[in-house]
Scaffold this motif. Structure first.
Motif, PDB file in Angstrom:
ATOM      1  N   ASP A 129      64.375   9.527  67.204  1.00  0.00           N
ATOM      2  CA  ASP A 129      64.120  10.111  68.531  1.00  0.00           C
ATOM      3  C   ASP A 129      62.842  10.951  68.546  1.00  0.00           C
ATOM      4  OD1 ASP A 129      66.365   8.912  69.566  1.00  0.00           O
ATOM      5  OD2 ASP A 129      67.641  10.683  69.353  1.00  0.00           O
ATOM      6  N   GLY A 130      61.776  10.459  67.947  1.00  0.00           N
ATOM      7  CA  GLY A 130      60.488  11.138  67.964  1.00  0.00           C
ATOM      8  C   GLY A 130      60.293  12.160  66.861  1.00  0.00           C
ATOM      9  N   ASN A 131      61.244  12.314  65.956  1.00  0.00           N
ATOM     10  CA  ASN A 131      61.148  13.291  64.871  1.00  0.00           C
ATOM     11  C   ASN A 131      61.233  12.551  63.533  1.00  0.00           C
ATOM     12  OD1 ASN A 131      61.448  15.364  63.012  1.00  0.00           O
ATOM     13  ND2 ASN A 131      62.786  16.574  64.328  1.00  0.00           N
ATOM     14  N   ASP A 132      60.176  12.644  62.707  1.00  0.00           N
ATOM     15  CA  ASP A 132      60.161  11.930  61.427  1.00  0.00           C
ATOM     16  C   ASP A 132      60.494  12.829  60.235  1.00  0.00           C
ATOM     17  OD1 ASP A 132      57.853  13.429  61.260  1.00  0.00           O
ATOM     18  OD2 ASP A 132      56.599  11.779  60.582  1.00  0.00           O
ATOM     19  N   ARG A 133      60.961  14.041  60.469  1.00  0.00           N
ATOM     20  CA  ARG A 133      61.328  14.956  59.381  1.00  0.00           C
ATOM     21  C   ARG A 133      62.780  14.738  58.970  1.00  0.00           C
ATOM     22  NH1 ARG A 133      56.460  16.180  58.551  1.00  0.00           N
ATOM     23  NH2 ARG A 133      55.487  17.916  59.595  1.00  0.00           N
ATOM     24  N   TRP A 134      63.001  14.854  57.673  1.00  0.00           N
ATOM     25  CA  TRP A 134      64.347  14.770  57.111  1.00  0.00           C
ATOM     26  C   TRP A 134      64.542  15.951  56.182  1.00  0.00           C
ATOM     27  CZ3 TRP A 134      68.011  10.634  57.537  1.00  0.00           C
ATOM     28  CH2 TRP A 134      67.619   9.623  58.409  1.00  0.00           C
ATOM     29  N   TYR A 135      65.757  16.508  56.162  1.00  0.00           N
ATOM     30  CA  TYR A 135      66.094  17.648  55.310  1.00  0.00           C
ATOM     31  C   TYR A 135      67.024  17.189  54.190  1.00  0.00           C
ATOM     32  CZ  TYR A 135      64.390  20.714  59.078  1.00  0.00           C
ATOM     33  OH  TYR A 135      63.623  21.348  60.021  1.00  0.00           O
ATOM     34  N   LEU A 136      66.765  17.703  52.988  1.00  0.00           N
ATOM     35  CA  LEU A 136      67.658  17.465  51.860  1.00  0.00           C
ATOM     36  C   LEU A 136      68.677  18.599  51.851  1.00  0.00           C
ATOM     37  CD1 LEU A 136      68.485  15.879  49.366  1.00  0.00           C
ATOM     38  CD2 LEU A 136      66.798  17.180  48.061  1.00  0.00           C
ATOM     39  N   LEU A 137      69.929  18.258  52.092  1.00  0.00           N
ATOM     40  CA  LEU A 137      70.998  19.253  52.169  1.00  0.00           C
ATOM     41  C   LEU A 137      71.663  19.400  50.802  1.00  0.00           C
ATOM     42  CD1 LEU A 137      72.568  18.129  55.561  1.00  0.00           C
ATOM     43  CD2 LEU A 137      70.684  19.698  55.158  1.00  0.00           C
ATOM     44  N   THR A 138      72.056  20.626  50.487  1.00  0.00           N
ATOM     45  CA  THR A 138      72.605  20.898  49.155  1.00  0.00           C
ATOM     46  C   THR A 138      74.045  21.371  49.195  1.00  0.00           C
ATOM     47  OG1 THR A 138      71.777  23.170  49.173  1.00  0.00           O
ATOM     48  CG2 THR A 138      70.340  21.476  48.239  1.00  0.00           C
ATOM     49  N   ASP A 139      74.741  21.167  50.275  1.00  0.00           N
ATOM     50  CA  ASP A 139      76.143  21.587  50.365  1.00  0.00           C
ATOM     51  C   ASP A 139      77.034  20.578  49.656  1.00  0.00           C
ATOM     52  OD1 ASP A 139      75.434  23.785  51.877  1.00  0.00           O
ATOM     53  OD2 ASP A 139      75.711  22.749  53.772  1.00  0.00           O
ATOM     54  N   GLY A 140      77.418  20.845  48.438  1.00  0.00           N
ATOM     55  CA  GLY A 140      78.292  19.938  47.695  1.00  0.00           C
ATOM     56  C   GLY A 140      77.556  18.698  47.222  1.00  0.00           C
TER      57      GLY A 140
END
Length: 160
Positions: A129-140
């Motif tokens: 949807d127009g956003n090319d950023r991704w976050y690496l999540l560290t919860d578990g």
């Protein structure tokens, strides 16, 4: 039959191929033995997009754990605490978590709407949807979530 009959020729060709392969492995062995676990020495100012293999959540987790282990062995110098980043999931009813920052990668979990998550770093990936950023999540589980559906709490995370 001649002294160079078919079976004999094929045996000689096979022997040459095997000898060449053995020579190649022997030549490469000293380089492999010198550093069995190569470390990526990229600086923070790395601007080109990393290859998809480098973006595997488990690979980044292993790299992070190796760095932490190295830091605990070098406790002579006090280290500043790492900045932790947080975000809130705004995808309804839930956000799918993936093993790479692409829409086509394997789904490894999900996080419900409104959940506060810990973010390790960010990178560019597939456009959502127009956003090319991704976050690496560290919860578990170390997994990627589209930044389109995660609202930052505080400062934006650093690049991976």
């Amino acid at each position: 039959m001649s002294p160079l009959s078919r079976p004999s020729r094929f045996r000689r060709i096979g022997l040459c191929v095997a000898t060449g392969a053995l020579a190649a492995v022997t030549a490469a062995a000293p380089a492999l033995a010198a550093d069995p676990h190569p470390v990526d020495h990229r600086g923070e100012a790395h601007t080109s997009a990393p290859a998809s293999d480098e973006l595997s959540a488990s690979a980044l987790q292993r790299e992070h754990e190796a760095r932490q282990e190295a830091q605990t062995q070098n406790q002579a110098k006090p280290q500043a605490p790492k900045k932790t980043y947080k975000g809130r999931v705004i995808a309804k009813p839930y956000l799918l978590l993936r093993d790479k920052p692409t829409r086509s990668s394997k789904v490894v979990g999900s996080v419900e709407y409104g959940t506060v998550v810990k973010i390790f770093c960010k990178t560019t990936g597939d456009n959502v949807d127009g956003n090319d950023r991704w976050y690496l999540l560290t919860d578990g589980t170390w997994a990627w979530g589209s930044a389109r559906y995660i609202e930052n709490i505080g400062a934006a995370p650093r690049f991976c």
